[in-house]
Structures are given as C-alpha cells and as structure tokens.
Design a protein around this motif. Structure first.
Motif, PDB file in Angstrom:
ATOM      1  N   SER A 427       0.838  -1.196   0.000  1.00 43.66           N
ATOM      2  CA  SER A 427       0.000   0.000   0.000  1.00 43.66           C
ATOM      3  C   SER A 427       0.875   1.248   0.000  1.00 43.66           C
ATOM      4  O   SER A 427       1.828   1.363   0.776  1.00 43.66           O
ATOM      5  CB  SER A 427      -0.925   0.023   1.222  1.00 43.66           C
ATOM      6  N   ALA A 428       0.583   2.189  -0.868  1.00 44.53           N
ATOM      7  CA  ALA A 428       1.343   3.443  -0.970  1.00 44.53           C
ATOM      8  C   ALA A 428       0.564   4.402  -1.856  1.00 44.53           C
ATOM      9  O   ALA A 428      -0.413   4.030  -2.509  1.00 44.53           O
ATOM     10  CB  ALA A 428       2.732   3.190  -1.553  1.00 44.53           C
ATOM     11  N   VAL A 429       1.004   5.677  -1.870  1.00 47.79           N
ATOM     12  CA  VAL A 429       0.457   6.677  -2.776  1.00 47.79           C
ATOM     13  C   VAL A 429       1.519   6.984  -3.828  1.00 47.79           C
ATOM     14  O   VAL A 429       2.656   7.318  -3.492  1.00 47.79           O
ATOM     15  CB  VAL A 429       0.057   7.971  -2.039  1.00 47.79           C
ATOM     16  N   TYR A 430       1.146   6.848  -5.089  1.00 50.58           N
ATOM     17  CA  TYR A 430       2.075   7.091  -6.190  1.00 50.58           C
ATOM     18  C   TYR A 430       1.697   8.394  -6.877  1.00 50.58           C
ATOM     19  O   TYR A 430       0.511   8.732  -6.985  1.00 50.58           O
ATOM     20  CB  TYR A 430       2.038   5.932  -7.192  1.00 50.58           C
ATOM     21  N   GLN A 431       2.721   9.122  -7.309  1.00 57.54           N
ATOM     22  CA  GLN A 431       2.519  10.368  -8.037  1.00 57.54           C
ATOM     23  C   GLN A 431       3.096  10.236  -9.433  1.00 57.54           C
ATOM     24  O   GLN A 431       4.229   9.756  -9.588  1.00 57.54           O
ATOM     25  CB  GLN A 431       3.184  11.555  -7.325  1.00 57.54           C
ATOM     26  N   CYS A 432       2.297  10.631 -10.420  1.00 53.45           N
ATOM     27  CA  CYS A 432       2.757  10.668 -11.804  1.00 53.45           C
ATOM     28  C   CYS A 432       2.943  12.130 -12.197  1.00 53.45           C
ATOM     29  O   CYS A 432       2.030  12.928 -12.051  1.00 53.45           O
ATOM     30  CB  CYS A 432       1.738   9.995 -12.728  1.00 53.45           C
ATOM     31  N   ASN A 433       4.143  12.481 -12.697  1.00 52.07           N
ATOM     32  CA  ASN A 433       4.446  13.840 -13.123  1.00 52.07           C
ATOM     33  C   ASN A 433       4.697  13.832 -14.625  1.00 52.07           C
ATOM     34  O   ASN A 433       5.611  13.147 -15.096  1.00 52.07           O
ATOM     35  CB  ASN A 433       5.660  14.386 -12.368  1.00 52.07           C
ATOM     36  N   ALA A 434       3.846  14.566 -15.365  1.00 48.40           N
ATOM     37  CA  ALA A 434       4.022  14.698 -16.808  1.00 48.40           C
ATOM     38  C   ALA A 434       4.371  16.162 -17.088  1.00 48.40           C
ATOM     39  O   ALA A 434       3.585  17.055 -16.764  1.00 48.40           O
ATOM     40  CB  ALA A 434       2.737  14.307 -17.548  1.00 48.40           C
ATOM     41  N   SER A 435       5.546  16.428 -17.677  1.00 46.50           N
ATOM     42  CA  SER A 435       5.997  17.818 -17.824  1.00 46.50           C
ATOM     43  C   SER A 435       6.656  18.044 -19.179  1.00 46.50           C
ATOM     44  O   SER A 435       7.228  17.132 -19.778  1.00 46.50           O
ATOM     45  CB  SER A 435       6.963  18.177 -16.694  1.00 46.50           C
ATOM     46  N   ASN A 436       6.523  19.271 -19.682  1.00 40.58           N
ATOM     47  CA  ASN A 436       7.302  19.768 -20.815  1.00 40.58           C
ATOM     48  C   ASN A 436       7.583  21.247 -20.549  1.00 40.58           C
ATOM     49  O   ASN A 436       7.309  21.754 -19.446  1.00 40.58           O
ATOM     50  CB  ASN A 436       6.594  19.517 -22.152  1.00 40.58           C
ATOM     51  N   GLU A 437       8.099  21.943 -21.525  1.00 43.02           N
ATOM     52  CA  GLU A 437       8.533  23.317 -21.299  1.00 43.02           C
ATOM     53  C   GLU A 437       7.380  24.265 -21.031  1.00 43.02           C
ATOM     54  O   GLU A 437       7.591  25.395 -20.584  1.00 43.02           O
ATOM     55  CB  GLU A 437       9.321  23.820 -22.511  1.00 43.02           C
ATOM     56  N   TYR A 438       6.129  23.834 -21.260  1.00 45.13           N
ATOM     57  CA  TYR A 438       4.987  24.731 -21.074  1.00 45.13           C
ATOM     58  C   TYR A 438       4.208  24.447 -19.794  1.00 45.13           C
ATOM     59  O   TYR A 438       3.247  25.148 -19.504  1.00 45.13           O
ATOM     60  CB  TYR A 438       4.046  24.628 -22.272  1.00 45.13           C
ATOM     61  N   GLY A 439       4.592  23.427 -19.031  1.00 41.24           N
ATOM     62  CA  GLY A 439       3.895  23.168 -17.784  1.00 41.24           C
ATOM     63  C   GLY A 439       4.015  21.716 -17.361  1.00 41.24           C
ATOM     64  O   GLY A 439       4.810  20.937 -17.922  1.00 41.24           O
ATOM     65  N   TYR A 440       3.250  21.376 -16.348  1.00 42.29           N
ATOM     66  CA  TYR A 440       3.310  20.006 -15.827  1.00 42.29           C
ATOM     67  C   TYR A 440       1.938  19.610 -15.284  1.00 42.29           C
ATOM     68  O   TYR A 440       1.069  20.437 -14.999  1.00 42.29           O
ATOM     69  CB  TYR A 440       4.361  19.898 -14.722  1.00 42.29           C
ATOM     70  N   LEU A 441       1.759  18.278 -15.162  1.00 40.03           N
ATOM     71  CA  LEU A 441       0.602  17.701 -14.492  1.00 40.03           C
ATOM     72  C   LEU A 441       1.103  16.795 -13.379  1.00 40.03           C
ATOM     73  O   LEU A 441       2.098  16.087 -13.557  1.00 40.03           O
ATOM     74  CB  LEU A 441      -0.256  16.878 -15.456  1.00 40.03           C
TER      75      LEU A 441
END
Length: 1202
Positions: A427-441
């Motif tokens: 059990s854990a919390v995972y974070q997905c980071n999607a980024s380029n030069e114009y921003g991130y999610l």
C-alpha cells in the motif's frame, strides 16, 4: 414505489480483476461505499481533495490562505515545503495551520509583508498507508504599479493622416485591462476608423478635424486589487486644409504662391503587424487572437481567411470591427497560415500569420486509485500528451521512485506501473508527473491492499412493489475484497436464477424486465469470495395496474346550466388511489361552482370561461392514469332588447374665457332616452404629444352644462363630453376646437431615480422620464449629476435627451454614489431635484463563510452556525446566507450525479439557522454561501451530520385472515417510514361482548422480522379489537387498529334450528286472527260514534290527558306536533337525511349511531333503549326487500314520513 429502469450492464466476469466497490450503482475504485460501519473498519491512504491553484496570485492587503485538504483513514497529518526545503511553521508566529487540515493562514494584516512569503509551496498529507502531495503552488502578490512620469508633447497633424497613440501600461500582476476615456470618464467612441489594439495603443486609420481634443487618456485597470491607473492626457490637434492654407498665406509675401492640399487618398498599409508575414504561437485550449490594423484613405476594411483550410465554425469570432480574429479552445488542428486582407478603393494588401499551437501536458488517462486484495495483480496507468511530448516520471509517497524503498511486487514500464502478488505492505500513494517546457501535471493515485469478506449493504427484507408488466429491479449492493461473485435465488429452497428471463447487473442488481403476478415472492442475494459469504433476502409484490373504466365524455352546454363529468377508476385493492381533476392541465378554479362527488365532477352555472379540457388523473403510489374530455359553452336564447337606453351624446361644444392656464367649456345635452342624466364626463386630447389618446379631465353633475377647466403649459388641447345615466354612458361628442397653451419651464423632475451597477465597474443611473404633457415646453432634456458619497469630488454632470438611462463607466466596485436628475427645456430648469443614493455595480462575494458547524437538535431538526464573512469581501448588498443541504439516504436507488439539493436562505447578517423537516436516521451534507445582489459566493467546505432515529410510522396495513373457532391469523406490512431500525412490534387486543363492553387487554411483543402472527386459544364467536404498532430505539410509533370475529360453534347453531317455529303452529295462527277481528270491530264502532259527534272513552282520555309523546302529525307540514322546532323549516344539511334503505351513513361526526351498529341489525325498545349486536364501524350493506324478520328502527320509521 415505482422502480426506475437501470441501464443494462455486462454480467460479472471471472478472473482476478481490480476490486470495484458498489453502492446500488457502480462506484469507481477510488471511493469506498458511504456506509458508516464500513468506513469505521477500512483503512485508506491519503487523497488530496482541495488545494490552491498552481499560479496563486494573492491580494497583499489580505491574509494569505494556502489551501490543502485531504482525506484518509486514519486522518492524515500535514507538512509543507517552501522553495524545495522544509517549511517549519512553528518557527514563524504569523503562520498557522487550520485544525484537522493542511491549510496555511499567514497573518500579514497585523504585521509582515506579502513579498516576504513569495515562493513555491508544496503540501504533503501522510498516514500509515502512504503520502500524497499537492501541486507546486507558486505564491505571488498582485502588483498595480503607477505609470512612469513622462512629458507628452502635443500632437499636430493634417486631416487624413494616420496616427497611433501609445499606451505602454506598467507591467502589473496580473496584466492590466486597458481602455481609453476622456476627462469626464466617458469611453472614447471607436469605429472601423478608430480602434484600440491588443497592445492597448489607439490606432487612427485616418484622422478628421473632430478627432481634435486635449484629453486622450489611457487607463489601466488591475482587477485583483480593484485599482485603476491613468496615463498623462495626450493632446491631439487635427488641422483641416482650409486652416492650413490660411496659416501659410499669413506667413508668405504677396509674391509667393503656395497652396496646401488635403492628404491624398491612398491604398492601405498595415500599422500592425509590420511587414508581409509574422509568426504567432499559442497554447492548446487558450483563445487564439490575431490582429491586423491598417491605415489608408478611405478607411480600409479587413477580411480574414485560412490559407490551408477553412475557419472552424462555432469557435471563430470577429472583434474590434473585424480587425481581430479569435478562435476559442484552440487545438493543434488550428495550426497553419492565416491571412488578413486590408482593402479600400485604391488597393488591397495582405499579411500572412503563421500560427503554431503548442500544448502544455494534458491527461489522456490520469492515474486512478487502485484497491486490491492480497495476492492480486493490478496496474497504474499514467498517459498524457502535449507538444512537445511530455516526460513521464513517477514518485512513491512523494519521493522519486528511483530512490524510494524497493517493492518486489512493483515493476515500472514507462507510463505504467505493474503490480503482481501484492501484499499489505505494498500500500502506498504514487505520483505521476508529466511535464514539458509549457507546464506540468501531477496526479496522485493510491494502491490500497485490503482483505475483506463479503458484506451486503442493502437493507434486509426490503419490500419492492411493482405494477404488473413493468420492470422490477431488486438491489444487492455489496462490498468485498477480492471482488465477490453474486448469485440470486427465489424462494427459501429455490435453485440459482439464470439469464432468461432475468438480467444480472454488475452492481448486484437483479432485473426482471416484465414482472408478472407469478414473480411475487422472496428473493435471496448471495455474495461469495474466498474469505466468506453473505446473503440477504428481499421481497417482491406485483400489483394490478390502475385503469379508468368510465371516462369523462365531451359535452356541449348552454351558459348558466350545469354539467357533470364521470370518471370511474379500477385499481389494485391494496393501493389507495387519489383522483384529481384538472382544467386545461392546471388546477380547477377555486369557487363553489365546482364540486367533486365520488366519481363525478359537477360544474354549476357554467360560464364562457369554464370551456376547455377537463382531465381526470388517478394516482397511486406506483402508477397513474388520466382521461380527458372537452367542454364547449354556447350562448343561451337571447333576451328581448331593453325599453330604455343610454343618453345621446352632447353637441355644440364651445371654448370661452381662454387664459394661459384655464378655459371655460360649454355644451348642449343630447336626449336622455327616458333615464335622467346623472353626470357629464369631460375628456381631453393632447394633439401635440399623444394624438388620438383621450384622458379624463373632469366630471360635473347632470344639471350643469359648462365647466371651468385647469390647463397645463405647452399642450394643444381638444375636449369632448359624454353623458351618463342609470343605464350607462353615451358615445363621446364631437371634439371641440383646439387650444394651445403657452410653454413654461418644467414644474417637476423625473421620478424613480435609481443608481445600480450592471457590471462591477459601472453605475447605471435610471429614471422615469417625463411624458410630453409634463414637459411644459419644447426641448425636454435631463441634467444627470453624480459624485461619490464618501469622497470630496465635485458633482459630474451631463445633459442628455430622449433617454431614461445613463451609464457611468470606470467606477470602483460597489461604492455609494449621490445622484440627482433635473429636467429642463428651452424655457428653463425644473426646481432643484432631490438627491438619492445609489451604488456602483456589485461583484460576486469573494469569501465563503467559515467555522460552519451543525448541532443536531432532534431527529427532524438541526441548527447550523457559521462565522460571518467580512463585509468588505461581500462586494455588494448583503442579502443573507444560503444553506445547501442534501441527504444520501437511499442513494442506492438514485443516480448520485442527480442528488436533489434543498436550499434555505436566511436574510440579512444572521449567523445561524434551523433546518426543519429532516428525515430521521439519515446522513446529510451541507455547505453555506453568502449571497449579494450579484449572486452567490463560494461554498464553504461540506459538513456532514447524521440525524438520530425517530419513532416509526404506523404499519402499512393490517389484515386478519383464516378465522377459526379459537384462532385468528394477523398479516401486516412494515411501516412505510421506519425512521430507524425496527426493534419489535407490539400487539394489544381485547374482546368485545354483546353490550359493547371491552374485556381485559392482552399485550404481546412480536419480533421485528415477522409479518404474520397467529393468535390461538381465543373464544369462539367473539369479536376482538386489535391495536398494533412498531417500535424503534426512539420509541413506539403510531398504531393501526382492526377488528375481527372468531367463527360460530356449528353444534349450537344446529340445536337452535331444531327448535319449533311458533309462527307455523295452527293454534297461534287462529289466535292472531281472532285478535285482528276484535280490532276491526272496535275501529268500526269508533268511526260510527265520531260521525255522530260524540266522544268515546279513549278519545276523552286523550283529550283530557294529552300525551306529548303521542301527538298527531300536522297536516300542513307533516311534522310531529310539539316535537317540531325552529329548525324544522330549514333544509336538511347534506348527508343528514337517512336513506330509505334502512342504513344510516357515517358522515362528519365520529359519534354517530352507525358507530354502534344500529343499521339493519340495530333496534330500539319502546322506552328508547338500544338493542342489537355490536357490529363495528363498518359500512352496512342495504337491506334487500323484507327478508329481515326484525322490526324496523324508529329512525327508519321516521324516514317514511320524509
């Protein structure tokens, strides 16, 4: 209740799949069913539920609030980083964290500066199952800098030249909104020739002499701080050709010859953008704005095309007189070359703009929470797109996954994490980071490993009632990990149900598409997984549909007559229908002419308005039907013409004594047509302002033929006269000659002056304009004046005409203004007007009420308290506070996306309110919003509360079946509103003997899961009265009563039948014949003596001792002598007359004789005492013929005289 058809879903599939949680409808894996007992047992990693925006611009004049809210089980703890390092809030006395929350409050109002707390903040919510993190929140204070000091030289140019007035506003945060106005705060008019560019500059394609002015002022409005900055005024002077020639001639000698010519007409050239081509880059989802402004003479016209395609429909808009092209919700498909074309009579030019659409990352598939059982497999997917393609990186509990603790069940493959044979430690919390030069999610998704046996959440013994031939849906909401399998059974020992004719839904619901009578019964739902099994029983009843067997019919009636519509309904005997009548699909008129009697609607004294469509609607709790009929009303036979008539109109109107403000009118009366004239009515027409419209002027008695009339200035009067008698008013006379009065200044000012803003930055001044009659002269205008109430400004005034509204632009939001509107005309001004107060425009409130808490008073009432919002944040007239509240009770039977929310509004500045009418034993959610004239502010955080149990309603029904000599069987339906968990039923009963006395009361407790009970060892042929009610932990509910009789002992009945019937014995018949003969002889003797005028002894005794109880009937009215009273001559009230079938119907009184069973069986002795069996409060069947051998009751005997 009527069940709704749920969409058909696929059948449950086998195999190891991610756990899906159910509550009536399928809920995504990231939520746990809202069952309080279930929530107490299940642990859950943290989930961020609320956070401040990524780019968070704050007002430096208010405290800084950085939001971070999260949920989890156990509740998470919170920590913060600032600029990448731990932010120790305990060391900063100005920073506090809200209790039970991660939201930071930085108190900069008392001390400190907003700039000190600029930076990048990130919140972490952590519990024993993992850690979730917020976005990087960039906190920056808003800025509204002043223009730099500069000296602006006046601009002088020749008519026809082009001109650009630069604005160059200071760089603020967020960027300012630019507009141009003059010294009077009036927006400068713009057109195809003069317009403002996207950069704020003011462009003139060519100038004209009327463009000359000294107050071209550029304003910058910074909305975040509600401030407006202005640039120094720019002076522009446009010299015409004639002025230029005069100036040149004055400075030249007589020998010099010079002549200035006007600017020649010229083809277009672009002022912006420069050159033949340019580039533009925009982000996906934004608004693409392309601009071309051209100069030339005459003024060029702008066109737009897309070179390699067509402009998108529904997303393309043209602004600023076609000079700006806007495309909303721009996407990569909108990239390409756009061409603007400037054209006038002398030429055409083109400019090509190459548009490239880039994209910040956006989700294709955001990671979703995953609930697994030990040993299961699963996957987290994180798919995003952008231009350029975003880079995907993973974190575990807020730590880059490359340096996070190793988990052997986890395998990373680009944008996917695969899990195999997970254990509880996975059990854990995972974070997905999607980024380029114009921003991130940044997306958080937890993996929660649970091992739970099946639980069924649907209430036990739920009763479903459905109309025959309609779908039936039986719920089985369940939860378990691993995902349980569901099976349905019918009956106590039935086999498992299969597909045909049933439909099995993934959420456990059993659907019977076409329910029939044989579908009635008990159904059992069984949920199984490897950890256990759970089952639940529900019950299904099929009811007959409601039908209208006698429909209302079309009717045509004369005005003033009576009409009746019939509507006879047949329904299931267990359902109680409600019949409602409608007229033209609305309620019936509320007057006494419309009466409803059982199956009929009767309309008396029909009028023309009664015509229309009448509809009979029969409703039950499960279905409804309707039938309609049309009523047409026709005119009755016409009545003869009246002998008398209204007067003839007056004639010979004459005006004399003509003065400025008065005139005398005289006339000659017409024929009164045999009815004296009571008065004359004088009317006038204002031919100058309202030609053809006549107004009342005066009235004079019918004996008077002249009148002195008061007049108003500047009115072209004509007069006419009408005569009136008791029959009506005559036609108007011919109009008099016209008389024009002299003009004068207005003697009154406009009424209903108001100042209200339609937008946050304006003040709309409105008034009720004077009519032409009130203008008192030509040239009616209005002087509109205003100034801020709390400022030292002088009055600002404008004079307008032919309007009733004036808009003051560029005002601060919701500021009090003093306003006055004065009328004037060519003669002069009206008196000084009254000053009224108004306000500039409101804006939506900024702050939600805080500290919302709920106190549950009882099972149906709760009290809500909240802290008031600062008045400054209301930004308008505080109208009150609005509470939205809703219940998720029975949410398993409704679509959660369509929860019905109730609203209560509390006026003014109240900080608490009561919520009445709540449902006992329910879960409620509420929030509070502040309301002003513009609308609602943001909602406070949701608050959840629970109402306690209440007492139940009465059982839905109680029936006694299968009576025997010594036993009765009771069947009942549970209460329709249990208002809690039923603990037991209480049954009380007692016998009733033949003299209506009640016997001893027996008290019996029955388990709550029973719906049938048999009482044994009762007395035979005995009536019993039953009292039955349900109980919860809150107490006893309403009771339902019923009566029943045990069967008769057949042995005693047989013995009675063997007794000798005396009426059939010969000696008895002979005796009765002898008695009858003696009575006949006695009557003959009495008749003979009476004819001789004598008195026989019986008659003498009657005359001497008149018995008041035996008086002869009066021949005139048929009443009983002294027994008549003042009411004898009044009509009997409805329902008071006893019908001729020997029954007395129960009406309004509960104390009527019918309650004690007098009917056919009830009798009275000669002394008035009552005899007969107790028969209960049931409707009696009418007696047929003379089959009863009992004597008729005195009540029935009296009816024979009516």
């Amino acid at each position: 209740m009527q069940l709704k058809i749920m969409p058909k879903k696929k059948r449950l599939s086998a195999g190891r799949v991610p756990l899906i949680l159910f509550l009536c409808q399928m809920i995504s894996a990231l939520d746990v069913p809202l069952d309080s007992k279930l929530l107490e047992d299940l642990v859950q990693p943290p989930t961020i539920t609320q956070q401040s925006p990524k780019d968070y611009i704050i007002d430096p004049r208010e405290n800084i609030v950085i939001q971070c809210e999260a949920k989890g089980k156990p509740p998470p703890s919170f920590s913060w980083t600032r600029n990448g390092t731990h932010f120790d809030i305990d060391k900063d006395p100005l920073v506090t964290m809200k209790a039970g929350s991660g939201t930071l409050v930085i108190n900069i109002l008392s001390e400190g500066k907003a700039e000190t707390y600029e930076g990048v903040y990130q919140c972490t919510a952590r519990n024993e199952r993992g850690a979730a993190i917020s976005n990087n929140i960039v906190v920056r204070p808003s800025r509204s800098p002043l223009w730099t000091k500069e000296k602006l030289e006046p601009i002088t140019l020749r008519s026809g030249q082009s001109l650009v007035l630069p604005c160059r506003p200071p760089i603020g945060l967020p960027p300012a909104i630019i507009f141009w106005m003059d010294n009077s705060f009036q927006r400068l008019p713009q057109s195809e020739r003069v317009s403002q560019g996207l950069n704020g500059d003011l462009y003139f394609s060519n100038v004209l002499p009327e463009d000359s002015r000294e107050d071209y002022i550029c304003y910058a409005r910074f909305n975040h701080t509600q401030t407006i900055q202005q640039k120094q005024p720019i002076s522009v002077k446009v010299i015409s050709v004639d002025e230029l020639n005069d100036t040149i001639a004055a400075n030249l000698s007589d020998t010099e010859v010079y002549g200035a010519k006007s600017s020649r007409e010229r083809p277009p050239t672009f002022l912006t953008p420069e050159g033949n081509a340019s580039n533009k880059e925009e982000l996906r989802g934004n608004v693409l704005s392309l601009e071309c402004i051209a100069e030339g003479l005459p003024t060029p016209i702008i066109y737009w095309i897309k070179e390699d395609g067509t402009l998108p429909t529904n997303r393309t808009f043209y602004r600023n007189f076609q000079k700006t092209l806007q495309i909303t919700q721009v996407s990569e498909a909108d990239s390409g070359k756009y061409q603007c074309i400037a054209k006038n009579a002398l030429g055409v030019i083109h400019h090509t703009i190459s548009v490239t659409v880039k994209a910040a990352p956006y989700w294709i598939m955001a990671p979703q929470n995953l609930v697994l059982s030990p040993g299961e497999d699963g996957a987290l997917n994180c798919r995003a797109n952008g231009n350029p393609k975003p880079k995907i990186s993973w974190l575990s509990n807020g730590v880059p996954i490359e340096i996070a603790p190793d988990d052997p069940s986890r395998k990373i493959n680009g944008d996917t994490i695969m899990f195999s044979s997970v254990q509880e430690r996975s059990s854990a919390v995972y974070q997905c980071n999607a980024s380029n030069e114009y921003g991130y999610l940044l997306g958080n998704a937890f993996v929660n490993v649970l091992a739970e046996p099946p639980r069924i959440l649907t209430s036990t013994n739920t009763l479903y009632q459905v109309i025959a031939n309609r779908p039936a849906l039986l719920d089985c909401a369940f939860f378990g990990s691993p995902l349980p399998s569901i099976e349905w059974f019918k009956g106590t020992k039935g086999s498992a149900l299969h597909e045909d004719p049933y439909v099995f839904h993934e959420n456990g619901t059993l659907e019977i598409p076409v329910a029939q009578k044989d579908s009635t019964g008990t159904y059992t739902c069984v949920a199984k997984n490897k950890l256990g099994m759970a089952k639940n029983e529900v019950h299904l009843e099929i009811k007959d549909p409601t039908r209208i067997i006698k429909q209302p019919e079309y009717a045509v009636v004369q005005r003033g007559s009576t009409v009746s519509f019939e509507c006879k309904v047949k329904h299931d005997h267990t359902l109680i229908p409600t019949v409602t009548w409608l007229k033209d699909h609305g309620e019936l008129p509320s007057d006494g002419r419309f009466t409803i009697d059982k199956d009929h609607l009767v309309v008396a004294d029909v009028s023309d308005d009664d015509g229309g469509t009448y509809t009979c609607v029969a409703n039950t709790t499960l279905d409804n039907v309707s039938a309609s009929a049309v009523l047409s009303v026709v005119a009755p036979t016409p009545t003869p013409a009246p002998i008398y008539d209204v007067p003839n109109p007056p004639f010979d109107l004459e005006l004399t004594d003509q003065l400025d403000k008065s005139v005398q009118l005289s006339w000659t009366p017409g024929d009164d047509n045999n009815s004296p004239i009571t008065k004359f009515i004088i009317e006038y027409e204002n031919a100058m302002h309202e030609a053809g419209l006549w107004h009342h002027q005066a009235e004079v008695p019918g004996t008077q033929t002249r009148a002195q009339l008061k007049l108003s200035p500047y009115v072209n009067y004509s007069f006419r006269v009408m005569a009136e008698n008791s029959l009506g008013r005559s036609s108007p006379s011919e109009a008099s000659e016209q008389y024009l009065t002299k003009a004068a200044e207005p003697d009154k000012n406009p009424m209903m002056v108001e100042g209200l803003g339609s937008e946050p930055d304006n003040l709309v001044i409105t008034w009720q304009p004077l009519n032409g009659f009130e203008s008192n002269g030509p040239g009616l205008q209005y002087k509109v004046s205003w100034r801020q109430k709390d400022g030292d400004d002088e009055w600002t005034s404008v004079i307008v005409a032919n309007v009733s509204k004036y808009i003051v632009s560029g005002t601060p939001t919701f500021v009090p203004y003093l306003i006055k509107v004065q009328a004037l005309n060519d003669v002069g001004f009206a008196p000084e007007p009254a000053v009224v107060m108004g306000h500039s425009g409101e804006d939506l409130p900024m702050v939600a009420p805080g500290n919302v808490h709920v106190t549950v008073v009882n099972s149906t009432l709760a009290e809500v308290h909240w802290d008031p919002v600062p008045l400054k944040s209301v930004r308008g007239h505080l109208q009150g506070y609005r509470i939205y509240y809703w219940t998720d009770q029975n949410s398993s039977k409704r679509n959660r996306r369509h929860i019905e929310k109730k609203i209560l509004t509390f006026q003014g500045s109240k900080t608490h309110g009561m919520l009445p009418g709540l449902e006992p034993f329910s879960h409620y959610t509420l929030n509070v919003r502040v309301v002003n004239g513009k609308g609602e502010g943001p909602a406070s955080p949701d608050r959840v509360f629970h109402t306690p149990e209440g007492v139940p309603s009465a059982p839905s029904s109680l029936k006694i079946v299968n009576p025997t000599l010594d036993s009765l069987t009771l069947e009942w339906d549970p209460p329709s509103h249990p208002n809690g968990i039923l603990t037991e039923y209480t049954l009380k009963y007692q016998p009733i003997n033949s003299t209506h006395e009640l016997g001893p009361l027996v008290d019996l407790k029955i388990p709550a899961n029973k719906t049938r009970w048999t009482l044994k060892n009762l007395n035979f042929s005995t009536r019993y009265k039953f009292y039955f009610y349900a109980q919860t932990s809150a107490g006893s509910g309403s009771q339902i009563t019923e009566e029943a009789v045990t069967t008769v002992d057949e042995g005693k009945m047989a013995m009675a039948s063997r007794q000798v019937d005396i009426a059939t014995q010969g000696w008895f018949i002979g005796l009765m014949c002898a008695v009858a003969l003696l009575i006949l002889i006695l009557l003959i003797v009495c008749f003979i003596r009476r004819n001789k005028g004598g008195k026989y002894p019986v008659k003498e005794k009657e005359d001497a001792h008149a018995d008041p109880e035996i008086q002869p009937m009066k021949e005139d009215d048929g009443t009983f002598g002294e027994y008549s009273d003042a009411e004898d001559h009044k009509p009997l009230k409805k329902g008071s007359r006893t019908p001729s079938d020997r029954t007395v119907k129960k009406e309004d009184s509960d104390d009527s004789l019918v309650d004690y069973g007098e009917g056919v069986n009830g009798q009275f002795n000669e002394d008035g005492s009552f005899i007969g069996q107790y028969s209960g409060k049931k409707e009696k069947e009418p007696a047929e013929g003379n089959e009863s051998s009992e004597a008729p009751s005195p009540v029935n005997a009296m009816n024979s005289f009516v």
